[in-house]
Design an enzyme around this catalytic site. Structure first.
Site, short mmCIF file in Angstrom:
data_model
loop_
_atom_site.label_atom_id
_atom_site.label_comp_id
_atom_site.label_asym_id
_atom_site.label_seq_id
_atom_site.Cartn_x
_atom_site.Cartn_y
_atom_site.Cartn_z
CG ASP A 45 -2.65 1.29 6.71
OD1 ASP A 45 -3.33 2.30 6.45
OD2 ASP A 45 -1.42 1.23 6.57
CE LYS A 96 0.09 2.01 3.59
NZ LYS A 96 0.16 2.64 4.93
C1 LIG Z 1 0.20 5.52 9.24
C2 LIG Z 1 -0.54 4.57 8.33
C3 LIG Z 1 -1.16 5.38 7.15
O1 LIG Z 1 -1.77 4.56 6.19
O2 LIG Z 1 0.24 3.59 7.70
P1 LIG Z 1 1.58 2.74 8.09
O3 LIG Z 1 2.71 3.66 8.35
O4 LIG Z 1 1.27 1.92 9.30
O5 LIG Z 1 1.81 1.86 6.90
C4 LIG Z 1 -1.74 3.89 9.06
O6 LIG Z 1 -2.68 4.83 9.47
C5 LIG Z 1 -1.37 3.05 10.24
O7 LIG Z 1 -2.14 1.89 10.17
P2 LIG Z 1 -1.75 0.58 11.03
O8 LIG Z 1 -0.29 0.28 10.89
O9 LIG Z 1 -2.73 -0.47 10.63
O10 LIG Z 1 -1.98 1.16 12.44
P3 LIG Z 1 -2.43 0.52 13.83
O11 LIG Z 1 -1.74 -0.79 14.01
O12 LIG Z 1 -3.92 0.57 13.91
O13 LIG Z 1 -1.84 1.61 14.85
C6 LIG Z 1 -0.50 1.69 15.24
C7 LIG Z 1 -0.35 2.95 16.08
O14 LIG Z 1 -0.36 4.09 15.21
C8 LIG Z 1 -1.09 5.16 15.79
N1 LIG Z 1 -2.20 5.53 14.90
C9 LIG Z 1 -2.56 4.72 13.86
C10 LIG Z 1 -3.56 5.10 13.00
C11 LIG Z 1 -4.22 6.34 13.23
N2 LIG Z 1 -5.19 6.76 12.42
N3 LIG Z 1 -3.86 7.12 14.26
C12 LIG Z 1 -2.84 6.74 15.09
O15 LIG Z 1 -2.50 7.47 16.01
C13 LIG Z 1 -1.55 4.69 17.15
O16 LIG Z 1 -0.57 5.12 18.08
C14 LIG Z 1 -1.49 3.17 17.04
O17 LIG Z 1 -1.25 2.57 18.27
#
Ligand SMILES: C[C@@](CO)(OP(=O)(O)O)[C@H](O)COP(=O)(O)OP(=O)(O)OC[C@H]1O[C@@H](n2ccc(N)nc2=O)[C@H](O)[C@@H]1O
Ligand SMILES: Nc1ncnc2c1ncn2[C@@H]1O[C@H](COP(=O)(O)OP(=O)(O)O)[C@@H](O)[C@H]1O
Length: 272
Positions: free
Chosen positions: A127, A11
């Protein structure tokens, strides 16, 4: 019993605006997401008791126990399965490897059993709903509000990960402001030039705190931006993977060749 093969694409957050924060600490997002043609491969067979084997060039360090998101996905569906997960994507890299794996399992079990996916898999990660949709979309809320976007051109892209894991929660904590402006509205049916022009005016608000945590991300962005034909370079998600966009496949492939470094993961890919 039938074995199902599933593909879990990377993604890419082409934009990632953080527009607010909920009382529970989760952040409100406004993000244009597309999917690559590189990804993990999963084979799954229903069984009496779940088991997981992790293989593949990026399998090292990926959990093999119940904390792996593919096993959590099987549990969420109230099922049991033998799974082989062939990892090609770096973990904790901002390209949703674990979330995309979970979404692939949810979708395979939904098709196999006819059971609905509880809450679009949001309880497994913010995500997961967009990965379950599996096509270009604007993601809002904390990730639960997914609006598919049609009519985007395919993008030639290079993904570069410098081999440092960035914990998502820590990057969100490093944000200077939580109430940044939302994205401008996306032009309808943009061609490549129009999409690039629009993208250049949008942001990834997590880039700055991620670079503060891992300065090598700043180097990666500069190196991508300096490749021939690069029309824009930005970080995906909470990092550390960054992407470059190009008008042609030949340019993206040439850039991937030039960006190879010891310990870096580099892939030329197409986003759709
Ligand atoms: C930032 C993003 C953007 O697409 O991508 P990645 O960097 O992970 O790929 C996502 O929102 C990540 O999604 P995901 O990796 O599934 O997150 P989660 O496991 O739900 O959350 C991990 C941590 O990120 C923070 N978190 C996540 C999503 C969100 N909208 N707000 C947050 O503050 C929280 O501290 C949470 O404890
Ligand atoms: N199937 C999986 N693949 C990769 N990582 C996983 C998986 N299941 C659980 N994890 C854990 O989830 C964390 C985040 O991984 P990942 O989803 O790839 O990152 P990101 O959310 O940054 O895109 C990793 O540190 C890893 O320990």
């Amino acid at each position: 019993m039938e074995t199902i093969e599933a593909f879990a694409p990377a993604k890419v957050n082409l934009t990632l605006h953080v527009t607010g924060q909920r009382e529970d600490g989760y952040h409100l997002l406004d993000s244009l997401v597309m999917f690559a043609d590189v990804g993990d491969r999963i084979s799954l067979r229903r069984a009496d008791k779940s088991s997981l084997t992790v293989t593949g060039p990026m399998g090292q360090g990926v959990p093999t126990g119940p904390e792996n998101l593919v096993l959590r996905a099987v549990d969420l569906m109230g099922e049991a399965a033998d799974i082989t997960l062939e990892k090609h994507l770096p973990a904790a890299a901002g390209i949703g490897g674990g979330s995309s794996d979970a979404a692939a399992v949810l979708s395979a079990l939904r098709d196999l059993t006819g059971k609905p996916v509880p809450d679009q898999g949001l309880s497994l990660g913010a995500d997961v709903p967009v990965c379950l949709a599996g096509k270009a979309a604007i993601m809002r809320g904390i990730g639960e509000d997914v609006a598919p976007v049609d009519g985007l051109p395919e993008l030639h892209c290079v993904l570069v990960n410098p081999g440092v894991a960035v914990p998502t929660g820590a990057v969100f904590k490093g944000l200077a402001r939580k109430d940044n402006p939302a994205m401008d509205s996306l032009p309808a049916q943009p061609d490549f030039a129009a999409l690039i022009t629009w993208l250049q005016r949008q942001r990834n608000d997590l880039e700055r705190p991620a670079i503060a945590a891992q300065p090598v991300i700043g180097e990666v962005l500069q190196e991508i931006a300096a490749t021939d034909g690069c029309r824009m370079a930005r970080m995906s998600g909470s990092g550390a993977t960054c992407f470059g966009l190009y008008a042609t496949e030949a340019q993206a492939k040439a850039a991937a060749g030039r960006l190879q470094r010891d310990g870096w993961w580099v892939a030329a890919t197409r986003l759709s």
